[in-house]
Structures are given as C-alpha cells and as structure tokens.
Write an enzyme that holds these catalytic residues in place. Structure first.
Site, mmCIF file in Angstrom:
data_model
loop_
_atom_site.group_PDB
_atom_site.id
_atom_site.type_symbol
_atom_site.label_atom_id
_atom_site.label_comp_id
_atom_site.label_asym_id
_atom_site.label_seq_id
_atom_site.Cartn_x
_atom_site.Cartn_y
_atom_site.Cartn_z
ATOM 1 N N ASN A 37 74.859 51.415 21.318
ATOM 2 C CA ASN A 37 75.935 51.951 22.171
ATOM 3 C C ASN A 37 76.795 52.936 21.380
ATOM 4 O O ASN A 37 78.011 53.014 21.579
ATOM 5 C CB ASN A 37 76.792 50.802 22.724
ATOM 6 C CG ASN A 37 77.639 51.250 23.901
ATOM 7 O OD1 ASN A 37 77.191 52.062 24.722
ATOM 8 N ND2 ASN A 37 78.857 50.753 23.991
ATOM 9 N N SER A 126 88.359 38.437 22.755
ATOM 10 C CA SER A 126 88.903 39.186 23.884
ATOM 11 C C SER A 126 89.843 38.298 24.688
ATOM 12 O O SER A 126 89.627 37.074 24.774
ATOM 13 C CB SER A 126 87.721 39.613 24.754
ATOM 14 O OG SER A 126 88.170 40.008 26.005
ATOM 15 N N TYR A 151 79.386 38.073 29.748
ATOM 16 C CA TYR A 151 80.013 38.694 28.577
ATOM 17 C C TYR A 151 81.174 37.828 28.082
ATOM 18 O O TYR A 151 81.249 37.472 26.900
ATOM 19 C CB TYR A 151 80.523 40.106 28.926
ATOM 20 C CG TYR A 151 81.512 40.633 27.903
ATOM 21 C CD1 TYR A 151 81.073 41.019 26.638
ATOM 22 C CD2 TYR A 151 82.880 40.696 28.181
ATOM 23 C CE1 TYR A 151 81.982 41.466 25.689
ATOM 24 C CE2 TYR A 151 83.788 41.147 27.241
ATOM 25 C CZ TYR A 151 83.332 41.533 25.994
ATOM 26 O OH TYR A 151 84.225 41.969 25.045
ATOM 27 N N LYS A 155 81.707 35.495 24.538
ATOM 28 C CA LYS A 155 82.834 35.558 23.581
ATOM 29 C C LYS A 155 83.406 34.157 23.351
ATOM 30 O O LYS A 155 83.724 33.771 22.225
ATOM 31 C CB LYS A 155 83.940 36.479 24.133
ATOM 32 C CG LYS A 155 83.574 37.950 24.100
ATOM 33 C CD LYS A 155 83.592 38.484 22.672
ATOM 34 C CE LYS A 155 82.939 39.819 22.549
ATOM 35 N NZ LYS A 155 82.698 40.262 21.187
HETATM 36 P P1 NAD Z 1 81.197 49.529 21.199
HETATM 37 O O1 NAD Z 1 80.032 49.297 22.094
HETATM 38 O O2 NAD Z 1 81.743 50.899 21.089
HETATM 39 O O3 NAD Z 1 80.859 48.995 19.724
HETATM 40 C C1 NAD Z 1 79.959 47.951 19.474
HETATM 41 C C2 NAD Z 1 78.932 48.467 18.479
HETATM 42 O O4 NAD Z 1 78.014 47.425 18.168
HETATM 43 C C3 NAD Z 1 78.111 49.636 19.024
HETATM 44 O O5 NAD Z 1 78.182 50.710 18.108
HETATM 45 C C4 NAD Z 1 76.699 49.088 19.158
HETATM 46 O O6 NAD Z 1 75.725 50.080 18.903
HETATM 47 C C5 NAD Z 1 76.707 47.979 18.126
HETATM 48 N N1 NAD Z 1 75.778 46.870 18.396
HETATM 49 C C6 NAD Z 1 75.582 46.207 19.558
HETATM 50 N N2 NAD Z 1 74.688 45.226 19.397
HETATM 51 C C7 NAD Z 1 74.324 45.254 18.090
HETATM 52 C C8 NAD Z 1 73.437 44.483 17.313
HETATM 53 N N3 NAD Z 1 72.734 43.480 17.851
HETATM 54 N N4 NAD Z 1 73.293 44.780 16.005
HETATM 55 C C9 NAD Z 1 73.969 45.815 15.460
HETATM 56 N N5 NAD Z 1 74.827 46.581 16.143
HETATM 57 C C10 NAD Z 1 75.008 46.296 17.447
HETATM 58 O O7 NAD Z 1 82.331 48.502 21.655
HETATM 59 P P2 NAD Z 1 83.853 48.405 21.195
HETATM 60 O O8 NAD Z 1 84.709 48.713 22.354
HETATM 61 O O9 NAD Z 1 84.068 49.105 19.920
HETATM 62 O O10 NAD Z 1 83.938 46.825 20.981
HETATM 63 C C11 NAD Z 1 83.764 46.229 19.712
HETATM 64 C C12 NAD Z 1 83.847 44.735 19.855
HETATM 65 O O11 NAD Z 1 85.095 44.382 20.443
HETATM 66 C C13 NAD Z 1 82.766 44.141 20.773
HETATM 67 O O12 NAD Z 1 82.335 42.919 20.222
HETATM 68 C C14 NAD Z 1 83.500 43.928 22.069
HETATM 69 O O13 NAD Z 1 82.936 42.894 22.824
HETATM 70 C C15 NAD Z 1 84.898 43.555 21.584
HETATM 71 N N6 NAD Z 1 85.954 43.824 22.570
HETATM 72 C C16 NAD Z 1 86.048 45.079 23.109
HETATM 73 C C17 NAD Z 1 87.023 45.322 24.074
HETATM 74 C C18 NAD Z 1 87.141 46.673 24.721
HETATM 75 O O14 NAD Z 1 87.750 46.776 25.791
HETATM 76 N N7 NAD Z 1 86.628 47.748 24.112
HETATM 77 C C19 NAD Z 1 87.907 44.291 24.480
HETATM 78 C C20 NAD Z 1 87.777 43.047 23.883
HETATM 79 C C21 NAD Z 1 86.784 42.807 22.915
HETATM 80 N N1 UFG Z 2 90.136 49.708 37.316
HETATM 81 C C1 UFG Z 2 90.202 50.500 38.458
HETATM 82 N N2 UFG Z 2 89.337 51.530 38.563
HETATM 83 C C2 UFG Z 2 88.385 51.814 37.625
HETATM 84 C C3 UFG Z 2 88.318 50.991 36.454
HETATM 85 C C4 UFG Z 2 89.209 49.950 36.355
HETATM 86 O O1 UFG Z 2 91.019 50.269 39.330
HETATM 87 O O2 UFG Z 2 87.611 52.756 37.816
HETATM 88 C C5 UFG Z 2 91.072 48.598 37.191
HETATM 89 C C6 UFG Z 2 90.383 47.256 37.121
HETATM 90 O O3 UFG Z 2 90.116 46.776 38.419
HETATM 91 C C7 UFG Z 2 91.422 46.444 36.363
HETATM 92 C C8 UFG Z 2 92.093 47.465 35.435
HETATM 93 O O4 UFG Z 2 91.766 48.751 35.983
HETATM 94 O O5 UFG Z 2 92.360 45.989 37.260
HETATM 95 C C9 UFG Z 2 91.581 47.387 33.998
HETATM 96 O O6 UFG Z 2 90.169 47.406 34.043
HETATM 97 P P1 UFG Z 2 89.269 47.632 32.746
HETATM 98 O O7 UFG Z 2 87.843 47.585 33.201
HETATM 99 O O8 UFG Z 2 89.729 48.836 32.012
HETATM 100 O O9 UFG Z 2 89.636 46.392 31.838
HETATM 101 P P2 UFG Z 2 89.498 44.819 32.090
HETATM 102 O O10 UFG Z 2 90.862 44.255 31.980
HETATM 103 O O11 UFG Z 2 88.732 44.525 33.299
HETATM 104 O O12 UFG Z 2 88.588 44.382 30.863
HETATM 105 C C10 UFG Z 2 88.830 44.844 29.526
HETATM 106 C C11 UFG Z 2 87.490 44.912 28.791
HETATM 107 C C12 UFG Z 2 86.935 43.533 28.593
HETATM 108 C C13 UFG Z 2 87.942 42.656 27.925
HETATM 109 C C14 UFG Z 2 89.257 42.661 28.691
HETATM 110 C C15 UFG Z 2 90.281 41.923 27.884
HETATM 111 O O13 UFG Z 2 86.560 45.680 29.537
HETATM 112 O O14 UFG Z 2 85.839 43.633 27.712
HETATM 113 O O15 UFG Z 2 89.707 44.001 28.862
HETATM 114 O O16 UFG Z 2 91.489 41.904 28.530
HETATM 115 F F1 UFG Z 2 87.469 41.400 27.884
#
Ligand code: NAD
Ligand code: UFG
Length: 350
Positions: A37, A126, A151, A155
């Site tokens: 990703n 998360s 997902y 976690k």
């Molecule tokens: P991201 O997808 O940009 O980064 C994750 C990275 O892990 C990617 O570069 C992907 O290529 C790599 N990856 C996936 N599976 C792998 C594997 N099996 N081995 C090696 N590399 C692998 O996502 P992000 O937003 O940077 O999120 C990072 C972490 O934080 C994730 O674990 C995600 O679940 C967690 N997280 C993200 C959010 C969010 O909203 N972005 C919220 C809460 C938690």
């Molecule tokens: N939303 C819209 N339109 C869109 C996208 C999102 O209205 O096109 C709304 C969603 O319904 C939600 C809010 O914007 O009410 C935030 O949505 P996000 O998808 O940006 O974020 P979430 O809170 O659903 O989830 C994010 C990450 C999860 C993480 C969580 C932790 O995607 O991985 O925050 O709080 F677990």
C-alpha cells in the site's frame, strides 16, 4: 554497529512521517515494507528530507526467513510496528487477508524479536478498539468494545496478544498507541497519504474533491445525535502522531511492561464542520450531498489524551487549520500521490 529501530510499514503514511521524526531525533532506522500500500518514492522523499540514506528492505513481516536475516544483520533494539492492512471496507470482503497480515504478521514479528532478545515494541492500534463508546472523551481504561469490522477486530486481537506477551515475560516493554483520526502531511508537501483507488477516509475524499478527482463529497448520515447530525471525530496531525511514537519509544527504553496511550487532540469536529473549515482554509468550495449512514460508523468519538500528556510529556500541537493546510499542500503538489508521472524532482519544482 548502530543501535537500530526497525520500522515495519515505514514506507506508508504514518510510518514515513515517523521514520523522519526518528531520524531527525538522531536515531538509526531500518524500514521494512512490502509496498502493498505504498511505493519506493516515499523512501526517496524521506531520504531527501532526512539528508541521509535510509536503510530500506522490501519484504513482508510474515516472511520469517527474511526477519531472521534482518535481526542477525542489524543491531535492532526496538521495533515500531505499522505494517498491516487498514481499510475497514476491504476487511469486510477480505477478512483472511486482514487476520493474516495484521494478526499472524504481528505474531511472527514478535516471535523473531523474542528470539533475538528484542523486547521493545510500539504498536499502531486504533480508537476503533473502543467500539461505540459509552462516554466521550474516551479514556484508555474505558474498556474496549466490539469493533465493527474485521480490521478493527484484528487490532483488538493484536492488543490482546501483546498484553498476554507482556504478562508472560517481564522483559517485554510494549506501547499500544490508540490513534484517533490521523490527517495532514509533512509541511514540505513531499510526504503524505496516498490511498489506493477511491479513498474511504474523509480527508483524502475532501482533498480529491477539491482537486477535481472526485466530483462531490458524500456525507454519510446527518441524523446522528451530534452537534449538527453528522459524525464527530478527533482529527490529529500525522506529525504530532509521529512525535508521539518518539516519546513512546523513549519511555519504553526506561520503563518495562505494557502501556496504553490515546493519541488524539481531545477535540471533536463534525463532518460538516470539517467541510466548512476546509473551505475557509483553502478557499476551495466543496460540493457535497447527504447520503444514508455508512455501515459501522459510530456517532462520535474523541480522545482524553491526558495520560499521554502526563506519562509521555506529549500533546498534539498542530491545530485543525494546520492539518488542513498541510493536507491540501500535499494533495495540490501531488495530485496523483506518489505514483504516476509525479516524481520527487517534479514535486520539488512546484
Ligand atoms: P499505510 O497503508 O499507509 O501503511 C502501512 C504500510 O504497511 C504500507 O506501506 C504497506 O505497504 C505496509 N504493509 C502492509 N502489510 C505488510 C506486510 N505484511 N509486511 C510488510 N509491510 C506491510 O497505513 P497508515 O495509515 O500509515 O497506517 C499505519 C498503521 O496505523 C496501520 O497498522 C494502521 O492499521 C494503523 N492505523 C491507521 C489509522 C489511519 O487512519 N491511517 C488509524 C488507526 C490505526
Ligand atoms: N465520511 C463521510 N464521507 C466520506 C468519508 C467519510 O461522510 O467520503 C465520514 C464518515 O462517515 C465518518 C467520518 O467522515 O463519520 C470519518 O470517517 P473516516 O473514514 O475518515 O474515519 P473513521 O473514523 O471511520 O475511521 C478512521 C480510520 C480507522 C480507525 C479510526 C479510528 O479509517 O482505521 O479512524 O478512530 F480505526
């Protein structure tokens, strides 16, 4: 040989920003990412911003032989573990991929760490583990709920696995960082979030509407019991989040056991408030339509981050205007993210 922090998933959105923060703080890092990703361009930009070469290995955390080689070759003393899959919607259609990458991958990583006597681990958890919160703001000891997706459940499973590990062996020193909603980008506009295909999260949707890649924003539900009927979230700047990882690592170096910290700002904004703020900050108007609720969304959540402030000496410093400004700079300098024809030299020229 340098003491090295292994960053799994370090080519991704949060991992690349954290890698830069750790390098800026003088740490030697090794990035392991299978690029499922992300892409190598983020590593090149990281090197440009860090003014240094970054050790990068393309590979999978489930590849035990590769991990054994890495731990033999580098003097790894801590791991910051981001690698995993993160799309809530995709996890519903491909649950096995999520359990394999997120749960089995973490299990594999921990087994190799233990074999090499490496016991310091920062894990990307998360706010989703809280499920539908009974109270806001959410405290770490509020209790976890039933996350609405595979997902989220992956976690929670990893949190439970790591809790058992910490209980089993006092040398483990583990941080579960519960992120709220990371947005924003590095202020240079060179690092940012580059979702594959049509984004699911609000901020990338907003910026892609603004840049013209998506015709209008869909607002999922305006009948929630919130300030204006739309969902409320605690949005946090990705660089603040990265700094939280640095602080957590510092504490793990002096303090064993299992620690749980919320990383959020403590302030909630509704979807409509986000649209208005985006328009105010960027001057770009956002066409939107109201649609039915999205399955699995909770009405509102924001953090009580006082434990992180007390124990890590950390708090989020960047406000919503800065988050939006940086997200917009990233999107407008890289309309198609890292891929396509936009390379470092082109992004620098903008
Ligand atoms: P991201 O997808 O940009 O980064 C994750 C990275 O892990 C990617 O570069 C992907 O290529 C790599 N990856 C996936 N599976 C792998 C594997 N099996 N081995 C090696 N590399 C692998 O996502 P992000 O937003 O940077 O999120 C990072 C972490 O934080 C994730 O674990 C995600 O679940 C967690 N997280 C993200 C959010 C969010 O909203 N972005 C919220 C809460 C938690
Ligand atoms: N939303 C819209 N339109 C869109 C996208 C999102 O209205 O096109 C709304 C969603 O319904 C939600 C809010 O914007 O009410 C935030 O949505 P996000 O998808 O940006 O974020 P979430 O809170 O659903 O989830 C994010 C990450 C999860 C993480 C969580 C932790 O995607 O991985 O925050 O709080 F677990």
């Amino acid at each position: 040989m340098h003491k090295t922090t292994l960053i799994t998933g370090g080519a991704g959105y949060i991992g690349s920003h954290t890698a830069l923060t750790l390098i800026d703080a003088g740490q030697h890092v090794l990035v392991l990412d299978n690029l499922s990703n992300s892409c190598h361009e983020s590593i090149e930009r990281l090197e440009h911003l860090a003014h240094a070469r970054v050790d990068f290995i393309e590979g999978d955390i489930r590849d035990t032989a590769l991990l054994l080689r890495l731990f033999s070759h580098y003097d790894i003393d801590a791991v910051v573990h981001f690698a995993g899959l993160k799309s809530v919607a995709n996890s519903v259609s491909h649950p096995l991929d999520y359990y394999a990458n997120n749960v089995v991958g973490t299990l594999n990583l921990c087994a190799v760490m233990a074999r090499f006597n490496v016991f310091k681990l920062v894990f990307s958890s998360s706010a989703t583990v809280y499920g539908e919160p009974a109270h806001t703001p959410i405290l770490e000891d509020s209790g976890t709920g039933f996350p609405a997706s595979p997902y989220g459940r992956s976690k929670l499973m990893v949190e439970q696995l790591l809790t058992d590990l910490a209980l089993s062996e006092p040398r483990w020193s583990i941080a579960l960082l519960r992120y709220f909603n990371p947005i924003g980008a590095h202020e240079s506009g060179l690092l940012g979030e580059d979702p594959n295909g049509r984004p699911n999260n609000l901020l990338p949707c907003l910026t892609q509407v603004a840049i013209g890649r998506i015709p209008e924003l869909t607002v999922f539900g305006n009948d929630y019991p919130t300030v204006d009927g739309t969902c409320v979230r605690d949005y946090i700047h990705v660089v603040d989040l990265a700094e939280g990882h640095l602080k957590a690592l510092q504490v793990l170096h002096s303090d064993g056991g299992l620690h749980i910290w919320n990383l959020g700002t403590g302030i909630g904004y509704s979807v409509l408030q986000m649209i208005r703020s985006f328009e105010d900050v960027t001057g770009v108007s956002i066409p939107f339509q109201i649609a039915p609720r999205r399955a699995g969304d909770i009405a509102q959540c924001w953090a009580d981050a006082s434990k992180a402030r007390r124990e890590l000496g950390w708090c989020a410093r960047r406000n919503l205007a800065q988050m939006i400004e940086d997200s917009w700079r990233w999107q407008s300098s890289n309309p198609f993210g890292y891929g396509h024809a936009v390379q470092l030299s082109a992004a620098l020229a903008r």
